[in-house]
Write an enzyme that holds these catalytic residues in place. Structure first.
Site, mmCIF file in Angstrom:
data_model
loop_
_atom_site.group_PDB
_atom_site.id
_atom_site.type_symbol
_atom_site.label_atom_id
_atom_site.label_comp_id
_atom_site.label_asym_id
_atom_site.label_seq_id
_atom_site.Cartn_x
_atom_site.Cartn_y
_atom_site.Cartn_z
ATOM 1 N N LYS A 1 26.068 -3.514 -0.636
ATOM 2 C CA LYS A 1 27.534 -3.360 -0.590
ATOM 3 C C LYS A 1 27.974 -2.609 0.664
ATOM 4 C CE LYS A 1 27.665 -2.767 -5.620
ATOM 5 N NZ LYS A 1 27.904 -1.743 -6.648
ATOM 6 N N HIS B 1 5.068 6.052 11.693
ATOM 7 C CA HIS B 1 4.537 5.900 10.323
ATOM 8 C C HIS B 1 3.592 7.084 10.085
ATOM 9 C CE1 HIS B 1 3.304 4.231 6.645
ATOM 10 N NE2 HIS B 1 3.012 2.989 7.004
ATOM 11 N N ARG C 1 0.799 -1.220 0.000
ATOM 12 C CA ARG C 1 0.000 0.000 0.000
ATOM 13 C C ARG C 1 0.835 1.275 0.000
ATOM 14 N NH1 ARG C 1 -2.737 -3.831 1.854
ATOM 15 N NH2 ARG C 1 -0.795 -4.309 2.880
ATOM 16 N N THR C 2 1.791 1.342 0.918
ATOM 17 C CA THR C 2 2.472 2.627 1.110
ATOM 18 C C THR C 2 3.255 2.996 -0.150
ATOM 19 O OG1 THR C 2 2.592 2.155 3.460
ATOM 20 C CG2 THR C 2 4.000 3.915 2.652
ATOM 21 N N ARG D 1 11.300 3.909 3.479
ATOM 22 C CA ARG D 1 10.881 2.940 4.521
ATOM 23 C C ARG D 1 12.104 2.115 4.873
ATOM 24 N NH1 ARG D 1 5.694 -0.947 4.599
ATOM 25 N NH2 ARG D 1 4.832 1.044 5.266
#
Ligand code: NCD
Length: 368
Positions: free
Chosen positions: A80, A129, A51-52, A101
């Protein structure tokens, strides 16, 4: 160039939050399809998302902008060993706004401190959030008319769930009342509840959903955050604690909303989906207009919605004086300062709690 970031809901003043909610309603009615023409949004997702990420991309595309990014950090230079600070300084040259995120608490703040373009926190570990919070508020306001006096039950994993950590203080600030419904092992951290408690907004804390269901105007169910538990045994002990069923809803108010940030695992039975009180799919859809409003505002394309500069200078920005003597390290092992060792841990006083200081990256509190 001044810029604004959205790392926590507190980054917006109450007036700005109201203006964002109004702009989202406008966006939902009639989106200006070319507002972000020529602009690029980068989505840097180091943790799974449906969703986000997709609603941010959809929002930018619907505003006429373009998107780039990664949904799997293992395909980027993170594999890396590149730091968040370096990634942010690189991506600022490729995009006009960054959405991040990350599984580590405080990660988005580091990106914001180092990037010259606005950074939006799309979830940093179990911490915050904020864009989910704004779409939750938008949904409640749209379906209930007001937040003032609304009784909201936050239910499930209140310990590791970042959506409820962001949501509880803002709901209290806007006049809603809260029940926290969780077993003791999944109780809300005190620092997330302090403001709501001080405002007299916490009506009760109980593991017993059945005992309070009849008092609620909205039930905000959450998933038990399996990925954040220290061991699978601990997760197994508490998983499946709450299941919203048709039988449970028969004891709820006829207009009580059922919300959930999604994804659900087993917290809401499928039989509930056809109940008119089930609002979680409408809630997810609201992510698009809300994120359109946030992108437009942070890019400075929506006049008078947010001020071009944050109210107070961010004391933890690189090069600024530390507000409190630095300790050895933040006591939270999930804090970004314990993962990116070029960062200096920084602490600030907790308002009205002279004995405590909080980490400026992850908000973890310790004795001063
Ligand atoms: C939530 C999250 O990522 O914190 N999902 C979302 O963004 N809608 C909730 C969850 O994962 O349980």
């Amino acid at each position: 160039m001044p810029k604004r970031d959205l790392i926590s809901p507190d980054d917006l003043s109450p007036d700005e939050l109201t203006a964002i909610l109004d702009l989202a309603a406008e966006m939902e009615r009639d989106a200006p399809g070319d507002l972000c023409a020529g602009k690029i949004l980068a989505t840097l997702f180091y943790e799974p998302s449906t969703r986000t990420r997709l609603s941010f991309e959809s929002a930018m595309l619907r505003l006429g902008g373009r998107t780039l990014g990664f949904a799997d950090a293992q395909t980027s230079s993170v594999a890396k060993g590149e730091t968040i600070a370096d990634t942010a300084r690189i991506v600022q040259a490729y995009a006009d706004i960054i959405v991040m995120r990350h599984p580590i608490e405080g990660a988005a703040k580091v990106a914001a401190d180092y990037a010259s373009v606005p950074v939006i926190n799309a979830g940093d570990g179990g911490h915050m959030h904020p864009t989910q919070t704004i779409l939750d508020l938008y949904t409640l306001k749209k379906l209930k008319g007001t937040l003032e006096g609304l009784v909201v039950g936050l239910c499930g994993d209140l310990k590791y769930g970042r959506t409820v950590h962001s949501l509880a203080p803002v709901l209290a600030r806007l006049g809603a009342k809260l029940y926290c419904i969780a077993p003791p092992e999944l109780a809300m951290p005190e620092e997330c509840l302090r403001e709501a408690r001080a405002a007299g907004a916490v009506l009760g804390e109980t593991p017993d959903l059945d005992a309070v269901i009849g008092h609620l105007d909205a039930l905000y169910a959450t998933r038990v955050q399996k990925e954040r538990f220290p061991s699978s045994e601990e997760y197994e002990r508490v998983k499946g604690t709450y299941v919203v069923t048709a039988a449970l809803l028969s004891r709820a108010k006829p207009d009580m909303l059922v919300l959930h940030p999604l994804p659900r695992v087993d917290e809401i039975a499928y039989e509930v989906d056809d109940d008119p009180r089930a609002a979680y799919f409408r809630q997810a859809a609201n992510g698009v207009p809300v994120r359109m409003a946030l992108i437009a505002a942070l890019l400075g394309l929506a006049h008078d919605v947010i001020a071009p500069e944050a109210r107070a200078p961010e004391p933890s920005a690189p090069g600024r004086a530390r507000p409190q003597a630095a300790r050895e390290a933040c006591a939270n092992p999930r804090c970004v300062t314990n993962h990116e060792h070029h960062l200096t841990p920084q602490f600030a006083p907790v308002p009205d709690e002279p004995r405590l200081v909080h980490c400026m990256y992850c908000d973890h509190e310790v004795l001063a």
